[in-house]
Design a protein around this motif. Sequence first.
Motif, PDB file in Angstrom:
ATOM      1  N   SER A  86      79.170  64.522  58.690  1.00 55.96           N
ATOM      2  CA  SER A  86      79.887  63.789  57.664  1.00 55.96           C
ATOM      3  C   SER A  86      81.369  64.107  57.723  1.00 55.96           C
ATOM      4  N   THR A  87      82.187  63.067  57.571  1.00 54.67           N
ATOM      5  CA  THR A  87      83.598  63.327  57.330  1.00 54.67           C
ATOM      6  C   THR A  87      83.658  63.991  55.954  1.00 54.67           C
ATOM      7  N   MET A  88      84.622  64.794  55.723  1.00 57.20           N
ATOM      8  CA  MET A  88      84.704  65.547  54.472  1.00 57.20           C
ATOM      9  C   MET A  88      85.868  65.053  53.625  1.00 57.20           C
ATOM     10  N   GLU A  89      85.908  63.745  53.414  1.00 61.27           N
ATOM     11  CA  GLU A  89      86.982  63.151  52.622  1.00 61.27           C
ATOM     12  C   GLU A  89      86.716  63.342  51.137  1.00 61.27           C
ATOM     13  N   GLU A  90      87.773  63.568  50.418  1.00 63.03           N
ATOM     14  CA  GLU A  90      87.689  63.577  48.959  1.00 63.03           C
ATOM     15  C   GLU A  90      88.983  63.005  48.406  1.00 63.03           C
ATOM     16  N   PRO A  91      88.903  62.277  47.327  1.00 62.07           N
ATOM     17  CA  PRO A  91      87.728  62.029  46.491  1.00 62.07           C
ATOM     18  C   PRO A  91      86.765  61.059  47.174  1.00 62.07           C
ATOM     19  N   ASP A  92      85.539  61.052  46.669  1.00 63.26           N
ATOM     20  CA  ASP A  92      84.516  60.143  47.168  1.00 63.26           C
ATOM     21  C   ASP A  92      83.727  59.595  45.992  1.00 63.26           C
ATOM     22  N   VAL A  93      83.214  58.402  46.197  1.00 57.22           N
ATOM     23  CA  VAL A  93      82.310  57.769  45.237  1.00 57.22           C
ATOM     24  C   VAL A  93      81.017  57.496  45.988  1.00 57.22           C
ATOM     25  N   LEU A  94      79.905  57.915  45.411  1.00 64.24           N
ATOM     26  CA  LEU A  94      78.590  57.671  45.982  1.00 64.24           C
ATOM     27  C   LEU A  94      77.851  56.705  45.077  1.00 64.24           C
ATOM     28  N   VAL A  95      77.195  55.734  45.670  1.00 63.49           N
ATOM     29  CA  VAL A  95      76.422  54.759  44.899  1.00 63.49           C
ATOM     30  C   VAL A  95      74.955  54.948  45.267  1.00 63.49           C
ATOM     31  N   TYR A  96      74.105  54.997  44.242  1.00 64.35           N
ATOM     32  CA  TYR A  96      72.663  55.186  44.401  1.00 64.35           C
ATOM     33  C   TYR A  96      71.967  53.910  43.940  1.00 64.35           C
ATOM     34  N   PRO A  97      71.664  52.998  44.883  1.00 68.19           N
ATOM     35  CA  PRO A  97      71.136  51.693  44.485  1.00 68.19           C
ATOM     36  C   PRO A  97      69.760  51.736  43.826  1.00 68.19           C
ATOM     37  N   ASP A  98      68.872  52.672  44.205  1.00 69.13           N
ATOM     38  CA  ASP A  98      67.538  52.723  43.603  1.00 69.13           C
ATOM     39  C   ASP A  98      67.590  53.131  42.141  1.00 69.13           C
ATOM     40  N   SER A  99      68.389  54.145  41.831  1.00 68.31           N
ATOM     41  CA  SER A  99      68.473  54.642  40.454  1.00 68.31           C
ATOM     42  C   SER A  99      69.636  54.039  39.681  1.00 68.31           C
ATOM     43  N   LYS A 100      70.366  53.142  40.321  1.00 73.41           N
ATOM     44  CA  LYS A 100      71.465  52.413  39.678  1.00 73.41           C
ATOM     45  C   LYS A 100      72.450  53.355  38.978  1.00 73.41           C
ATOM     46  N   LYS A 101      72.940  54.312  39.771  1.00 72.77           N
ATOM     47  CA  LYS A 101      73.949  55.225  39.246  1.00 72.77           C
ATOM     48  C   LYS A 101      75.050  55.400  40.279  1.00 72.77           C
ATOM     49  N   VAL A 102      76.115  56.044  39.844  1.00 75.34           N
ATOM     50  CA  VAL A 102      77.268  56.300  40.698  1.00 75.34           C
ATOM     51  C   VAL A 102      77.673  57.760  40.506  1.00 75.34           C
ATOM     52  N   GLY A 103      78.083  58.398  41.597  1.00 72.06           N
ATOM     53  CA  GLY A 103      78.604  59.752  41.522  1.00 72.06           C
ATOM     54  C   GLY A 103      80.066  59.733  41.949  1.00 72.06           C
ATOM     55  N   VAL A 104      80.896  60.454  41.221  1.00 74.86           N
ATOM     56  CA  VAL A 104      82.326  60.525  41.509  1.00 74.86           C
ATOM     57  C   VAL A 104      82.685  61.991  41.666  1.00 74.86           C
ATOM     58  N   MET A 105      83.344  62.342  42.776  1.00 67.37           N
ATOM     59  CA  MET A 105      83.749  63.729  42.945  1.00 67.37           C
ATOM     60  C   MET A 105      85.125  63.834  43.580  1.00 67.37           C
ATOM     61  N   ALA A 106      85.839  64.858  43.139  1.00 70.03           N
ATOM     62  CA  ALA A 106      87.173  65.149  43.666  1.00 70.03           C
ATOM     63  C   ALA A 106      87.338  66.657  43.749  1.00 70.03           C
ATOM     64  N   GLY A 107      88.288  67.075  44.554  1.00 72.44           N
ATOM     65  CA  GLY A 107      88.547  68.496  44.745  1.00 72.44           C
ATOM     66  C   GLY A 107      87.801  69.066  45.929  1.00 72.44           C
ATOM     67  N   ALA A 108      86.613  68.546  46.191  1.00 75.23           N
ATOM     68  CA  ALA A 108      85.816  68.928  47.359  1.00 75.23           C
ATOM     69  C   ALA A 108      84.883  67.768  47.670  1.00 75.23           C
ATOM     70  N   ALA A 109      84.707  67.500  48.935  1.00 71.78           N
ATOM     71  CA  ALA A 109      83.834  66.407  49.373  1.00 71.78           C
ATOM     72  C   ALA A 109      82.382  66.740  49.075  1.00 71.78           C
ATOM     73  N   PRO A 110      81.500  65.724  49.068  1.00 69.67           N
ATOM     74  CA  PRO A 110      80.070  66.003  48.946  1.00 69.67           C
ATOM     75  C   PRO A 110      79.671  66.982  50.056  1.00 69.67           C
ATOM     76  N   GLY A 111      78.917  67.993  49.697  1.00 67.00           N
ATOM     77  CA  GLY A 111      78.547  69.015  50.666  1.00 67.00           C
ATOM     78  C   GLY A 111      79.595  70.096  50.826  1.00 67.00           C
ATOM     79  N   GLY A 112      80.737  69.923  50.160  1.00 65.87           N
ATOM     80  CA  GLY A 112      81.822  70.900  50.251  1.00 65.87           C
ATOM     81  C   GLY A 112      81.686  71.998  49.203  1.00 65.87           C
ATOM     82  N   ASP A 113      82.740  72.775  49.053  1.00 66.42           N
ATOM     83  CA  ASP A 113      82.781  73.925  48.154  1.00 66.42           C
ATOM     84  C   ASP A 113      82.725  73.469  46.696  1.00 66.42           C
ATOM     85  N   LYS A 114      81.599  73.685  46.050  1.00 67.04           N
ATOM     86  CA  LYS A 114      81.427  73.248  44.659  1.00 67.04           C
ATOM     87  C   LYS A 114      82.431  73.907  43.722  1.00 67.04           C
ATOM     88  N   ALA A 115      82.846  75.116  44.013  1.00 64.61           N
ATOM     89  CA  ALA A 115      83.813  75.815  43.166  1.00 64.61           C
ATOM     90  C   ALA A 115      85.186  75.146  43.200  1.00 64.61           C
TER      91      ALA A 115
END
Length: 168
Positions: free
Chosen positions: A117-146
């Motif tokens: 995975s490229t480690m770009e941030e911010p990122d928006v993830l869309v979950y079509p089955d559960s009809k939700k969206v995830g928004v993250m900044a400061g660290a890419a998905p899979g990156g340093d949660k802290a």
Amino acid sequence: MSPSHPHVVHTEDVPWTEVAHGTRVALKRKQLGAAAQGRKLGCSLVELPPGRRSWPAHYHLANEEAVYVLAGTGSLRIGPDVVPLRAGDYVALPPGAECAHQLLNDGAEPLRYLCFSTMEEPDVLVYPDSKKVGVMAGAAPGGDKAARTLLAYLPLAASVDYWDGEEP
């Protein structure tokens, strides 16, 4: 013998992390990219047990992912299609709805693959089955949660007017 440089890791030296939710989603992974102090490219060794699925079906608006199957067989849900996978297959998952994806192990043996995975941030993830969206900044998905400065999962239907909450 273990590597003697911080940007070189051996898979045996990286611990497995287990992810499970309910009876359908389960996997274990070794975050090789993070262990080798990668910054712009993530890589995980993933093992998906028979009968299980990987992460919920999703797509990214910023990050591109790729999968290289090392061992086993399975299926890839990609957009509206289901495609069989086997050792030696490479999958490119560019950002966007047409590449919404989820891996399924419908074989008898563990499905083992590398996920990049490229480690770009911010990122928006869309979950079509559960009809939700995830928004993250400061660290890419899979990156340093802290390092995250923003993390929110919201129903796709959640919407307010631009001026809601602002004083007139």
